[in-house]
Motif scaffolding. Structure first.
Motif, short mmCIF file in Angstrom:
data_model
loop_
_atom_site.label_atom_id
_atom_site.label_comp_id
_atom_site.label_asym_id
_atom_site.label_seq_id
_atom_site.Cartn_x
_atom_site.Cartn_y
_atom_site.Cartn_z
N THR A 9 0.86 -1.19 0.00
CA THR A 9 0.00 0.00 0.00
C THR A 9 0.89 1.23 0.00
N HIS A 10 1.02 1.83 -1.16
CA HIS A 10 1.88 3.01 -1.33
C HIS A 10 1.39 3.76 -2.56
N THR A 11 1.18 5.07 -2.40
CA THR A 11 0.52 5.82 -3.48
C THR A 11 1.48 6.47 -4.47
N HIS A 12 2.75 6.62 -4.11
CA HIS A 12 3.62 7.37 -5.03
C HIS A 12 4.98 6.69 -5.18
N LEU A 13 4.97 5.48 -5.75
CA LEU A 13 6.20 4.78 -6.10
C LEU A 13 6.71 5.18 -7.48
N ILE A 14 5.94 6.01 -8.17
CA ILE A 14 6.42 6.62 -9.41
C ILE A 14 6.76 8.07 -9.08
N GLU A 15 8.06 8.36 -8.96
CA GLU A 15 8.50 9.68 -8.54
C GLU A 15 8.97 10.51 -9.73
N CYS A 16 8.59 11.78 -9.73
CA CYS A 16 9.09 12.73 -10.72
C CYS A 16 10.13 13.62 -10.05
N GLU A 17 11.25 13.86 -10.74
CA GLU A 17 12.32 14.65 -10.12
C GLU A 17 11.92 16.12 -9.98
N ASP A 18 11.21 16.66 -10.96
CA ASP A 18 10.75 18.05 -10.88
C ASP A 18 9.66 18.25 -11.93
N ARG A 19 9.21 19.52 -12.09
CA ARG A 19 8.09 19.79 -13.00
C ARG A 19 8.41 19.44 -14.45
N SER A 20 9.69 19.39 -14.82
CA SER A 20 10.05 19.04 -16.20
C SER A 20 9.99 17.53 -16.45
N SER A 21 9.61 16.78 -15.42
CA SER A 21 9.36 15.34 -15.57
C SER A 21 7.90 15.18 -15.97
N VAL A 22 7.65 14.72 -17.21
CA VAL A 22 6.30 14.76 -17.78
C VAL A 22 5.77 13.36 -18.04
N ILE A 23 4.58 13.07 -17.48
CA ILE A 23 3.81 11.90 -17.89
C ILE A 23 2.83 12.38 -18.96
N LEU A 24 3.01 11.92 -20.19
CA LEU A 24 2.24 12.44 -21.31
C LEU A 24 1.26 11.38 -21.78
N LEU A 25 -0.03 11.71 -21.70
CA LEU A 25 -1.08 10.82 -22.18
C LEU A 25 -1.45 11.20 -23.60
N ASP A 26 -1.24 10.27 -24.53
CA ASP A 26 -1.52 10.53 -25.95
C ASP A 26 -2.59 9.55 -26.42
N GLY A 27 -3.75 9.64 -25.75
CA GLY A 27 -4.82 8.69 -26.04
C GLY A 27 -4.75 7.45 -25.18
N ALA A 28 -4.02 7.52 -24.08
CA ALA A 28 -3.77 6.37 -23.21
C ALA A 28 -4.62 6.46 -21.95
N THR A 29 -4.48 5.43 -21.11
CA THR A 29 -5.17 5.36 -19.82
C THR A 29 -4.14 5.26 -18.71
N LEU A 30 -4.31 6.10 -17.68
CA LEU A 30 -3.52 5.99 -16.46
C LEU A 30 -4.44 5.44 -15.39
N ALA A 31 -4.12 4.23 -14.90
CA ALA A 31 -5.03 3.54 -13.98
C ALA A 31 -4.35 3.29 -12.65
N SER A 32 -5.19 3.22 -11.60
CA SER A 32 -4.69 2.96 -10.26
C SER A 32 -5.41 1.76 -9.68
N GLY A 33 -4.64 0.91 -8.96
CA GLY A 33 -5.22 -0.23 -8.28
C GLY A 33 -5.72 0.13 -6.90
N GLN A 34 -5.81 -0.86 -6.02
CA GLN A 34 -6.45 -0.68 -4.72
C GLN A 34 -5.71 0.28 -3.80
N SER A 35 -4.39 0.41 -3.98
CA SER A 35 -3.63 1.29 -3.08
C SER A 35 -3.85 2.76 -3.38
N GLY A 36 -4.38 3.08 -4.54
CA GLY A 36 -4.48 4.47 -4.96
C GLY A 36 -3.16 4.96 -5.51
#
Length: 748
Positions: A598-625
């Motif tokens: 149970t941990h919500t932020h195991l995907i860490e961004c170093e700063d604002r220039s770290s971009v997760i870009l959705l190009d018609g994709a899905t970002l999904a979360s499981g039970q931990s949020g």
């Protein structure tokens, strides 16, 4: 000025069995023939200095190591054979080039691959089958002259040199060992050749004296051998059943004839004789049938008139239709299955392994020159596996080589390539493949029979940088130790069903400038949580769902994930999206965050220039949020968020320094399809208010406002059954469009 001596065919070689083989010179250039390195007990095998290895090299077995400390590229067949090559200098492979599996320890040096080819098989398809496991040996007390398998791989028969004791042994094959069953004594007569019938339990035997041709039946229920029939043919040298088991070809020494018997239930029937000419002798085991059963190839001792003969079986005769004069004893003859090619083993010291093509129309024999391999030891016997892909040969003893060798036949180039072998330090006379092609049986002049199986072993790379100059097609597992890099040069690395990239404990693999295709299951994985995979300027293309269970990722520069599939992140470790880098999720791709803890932020961004870009994709979360902190979430095409029925996705965590900047391009919908979206960004500026974007809440989803959300020029779009819930301190600022009744709750 330094003068460099170029020796065209000169080898500086020091060989000490316990101290290793050193090939090369630090003062002169030498062009080497194929180098062979034996397993040693101390010191090192080494390629050094100004040596030019144009014919590749061979490591004897998985226990063999060799060091590379030379300056020139290597060409030819790289037969690692499961052994280890250690780099003491950068190494580059040039065409023509093929490589087999084994270990390469880089010590921080680089390994370069050819760039003037359309694609590289890795390993080369020739090397997928290896002799790496000696299953069993049997001390039979006599030299082994001939070996044969039963038609179903259940039993083997051994023919031995004549002396006190039995010359025929039968063993049961248990799957891993040979278990003695029965034996038969023939006085002092030697069994020069024997062969198990391809469809039944009759065994044909060629003897040196007495009644020289005999057929025996082996009863599997009682383990009893029974003599069925015999004939005084003279000193018999070779026997071979026709593919249907209805005819028996016999070659002998004295009367210069080739005999063909019809056989029914082991009983010798009508006899056809084919003349070989005066004083012609057939060599041991040197008869082989074409798969169609209408032609036979025969190998003779050296004489005028042709040592390789082809006979045709007619309705009432057998006639010689072709011959080739080779000027040497033809010891081994093996007709390739379903082919017009005949492998020939010679008693020569130059090019002793050759292929000949029999043209059925012109009835001529022509050598296939491209199949020459430069062999300089006598070849005693040859045998193809049932596919005609692999050719096994036995040889005389060789201090710098194998006594049994296995070659791959390249149909396209009509060339033979050594893929593996075994050294027993004794002359090997006999060889036979099992009917399945999964096992190989041999016998030698030191009273021993050897049983091998074939297995795939992985590549293992340690502290190595690999540079590919073409598309790569993987065909085996590749394991990584220490710090390794694969630079694809912008090319494709394609996985087949047998390929896995495995990062071992405390190892890091950098995959850069590469297009990875065929990803699915867990075919790129860390063995435990200490492993790290770094993707840098990489494209990750999935064919099916993929699960990452151990270790961590490091995303650097632009990394694109694509495919109509899920990337399931279930590791308990933290992965990082580097500064000035983008993780681009392409259309149809689902990145599912579902760690085993149970941990919500195991995907860490170093700063604002770290971009997760959705190009018609899905970002999904499981039970931990899932919590998106520090970096940027950008949607460039209509994209989706999904949190599961009882789960959530957080934007921010209520600490301004951790705000996740939201940037939805104008006209783009970001849809929450399931679960709850918690808005916790502190600063108004953390949402791009200038964009005409749309935050779209689907049916039964919730937007929970912990802090004010100012969508600026954008629009909140609520479907029927959705909900907006404002907590104390939260607010909803901007245009709202309701597609149906929805709920708006707030705390006072």
């Amino acid at each position: 000025m330094i003068n460099v001596l170029v020796a065209i065919a000169f080898t500086i070689l020091s060989f000490f069995p316990s101290y290793g083989t050193i090939i090369g010179s630090d003062v002169s250039v030498a062009r080497q023939t194929r180098a062979f390195f034996k397993r040693i007990t101390s010191s090192s095998n080494r390629m050094k200095g100004f040596s030019v290895f144009e014919k590749g090299f061979v490591l004897e077995n998985p226990q063999t190591t060799a060091e590379f400390d030379a300056f020139f590229p290597i060409r030819g067949d790289i037969v690692l054979n499961g052994g280890t090559l250690e780099l003491l200098n950068d190494l580059e492979f040039k065409n023509p080039f093929r490589i087999g599996v084994g270990s390469i320890y880089g010590n921080g040096f680089s390994l370069g691959f050819p760039n003037n080819i359309s694609y590289l098989d890795f390993p080369s398809t020739y090397y997928i089958k290896l002799i790496v496991n000696l299953l069993d040996t049997v001390d039979v007390g006599k030299d082994v002259y001939s070996v044969s398998w039963s038609y179903d791989d259940e039993y083997v028969a051994l023919g031995l040199k004549g002396s006190l004791g039995a010359e025929l042994h039968v063993y049961k094959f248990t799957g891993t060992t040979l278990s003695f069953v029965t034996q038969q004594e023939f006085g002092t007569s030697t069994i020069n050749s024997l062969q198990w019938n391809p469809n039944s339990d009759y065994i044909a035997i060629a003897l040196s004296s007495g009644t020289e041709l005999q057929t025996w039946h082996f009863n599997r229920s009682t383990d009893v051998l029974t003599l069925i029939d015999s004939s005084n043919t003279g000193y018999a040298r070779a026997v071979a059943w026709s593919p249907d088991g209805n005819y028996l070809a016999v070659g002998e020494r004295k009367d210069s004839n080739f005999h063909l018997y019809s056989v029914t239930d082991g009983v010798l029937g009508s006899l056809l004789n084919g003349s070989l000419g005066a004083s012609k002798e057939v060599n041991n085991n040197a008869i082989s049938w074409k798969s169609t059963g209408d032609y036979c190839a025969i190998g003779l001792r050296r004489s005028s008139g042709g040592e390789l003969r082809v006979f045709q079986r007619g309705q009432s005769d057998i006639t010689q239709v072709s011959d080739a004069e080779l000027g040497n004893h033809v010891y081994g003859v093996a007709w390739r299955p379903n082919s017009d090619l005949i492998a020939v083993g010679l008693g020569a010291r130059n090019e002793s392994l050759r292929l000949y093509r029999f043209n059925e129309i012109s009835q001529t024999l022509t050598e296939v020159i491209t199949a020459r391999v430069g062999l300089r030891q006598q070849v005693i016997q040859a045998a193809w596996d049932q596919t005609g892909i692999y050719l096994a040969i036995t040889k005389e003893y060789s201090a710098q080589g194998y006594e049994i060798e296995v070659y791959y036949f390249d149909e396209e180039t009509r060339a033979l390539h050594l893929v593996s072998g075994y050294s027993s330090d004794a002359l090997k006379r006999a060889v036979a493949w099992s009917a399945s092609g999964n096992y190989l049986l041999t016998g030698d002049d030191s009273n021993t029979a050897y049983l091998f199986n074939f297995t795939n072993v992985p590549f293992t790379f340690k502290d190595l940088k690999l540079y590919f100059g073409s598309e790569v097609r993987g065909h085996a597992d590749i394991r990584f130790q220490g710090n390794c890099t694969i630079n694809g040069g912008g090319n494709i690395f394609k996985f087949d069903a047998s390929t896995n990239l495995i990062i071992e404990s405390n190892a890091t693999l950098i995959l850069e400038d590469i297009q990875l295709k065929g990803i699915q299951g867990a075919n790129i994985r860390c063995e435990d949580d200490t492993g790290v995979i770094c993707l840098r300027n990489a494209t990750w293309a999935q064919d099916a769902d993929y699960t990452f269970t151990h270790g961590s990722f490091h995303f650097v520069d632009d990394v694109t994930m694509k495919g109509n599939a899920q990337f399931i992140y279930s590791s308990s470790q933290t992965s990082t999206l580097a500064s000035k880098s983008s993780l681009i999720l392409d259309s149809g791709m689902t990145f599912s965050y579902d760690p085993i803890i149970t941990h919500t932020h195991l995907i860490e961004c170093e700063d604002r220039s770290s971009v997760i870009l959705l190009d018609g994709a899905t970002l999904a979360s499981g039970q931990s949020g899932m919590a998106l902190l520090d970096g940027t979430l950008r949607a460039e095409r209509d994209s989706f968020l999904s949190a599961g029925e009882n789960s959530f996705i957080d934007f921010g965590d209520g600490v301004g320094e951790h705000d996740c900047y939201i940037d939805i391009l104008s006209g783009v919908h970001l849809r929450l399809t399931e679960g709850s979206l918690h808005y916790k960004n502190v600063y108004f500026s953390s949402w791009n208010a200038k964009s005409y974007d749309i935050l779209h809440m689907e049916k039964n989803t919730k937007l929970i406002l912990h802090t004010p959300l100012n969508i600026g020029n954008g629009t909140f779009y609520f479907n029927e059954g959705s909900m907006a819930h404002r907590l104390l301190g939260g607010d909803l600022i901007g245009k709202v469009h309701a597609a149906g009744p929805f709920t708006f709750e707030y705390e006072r």
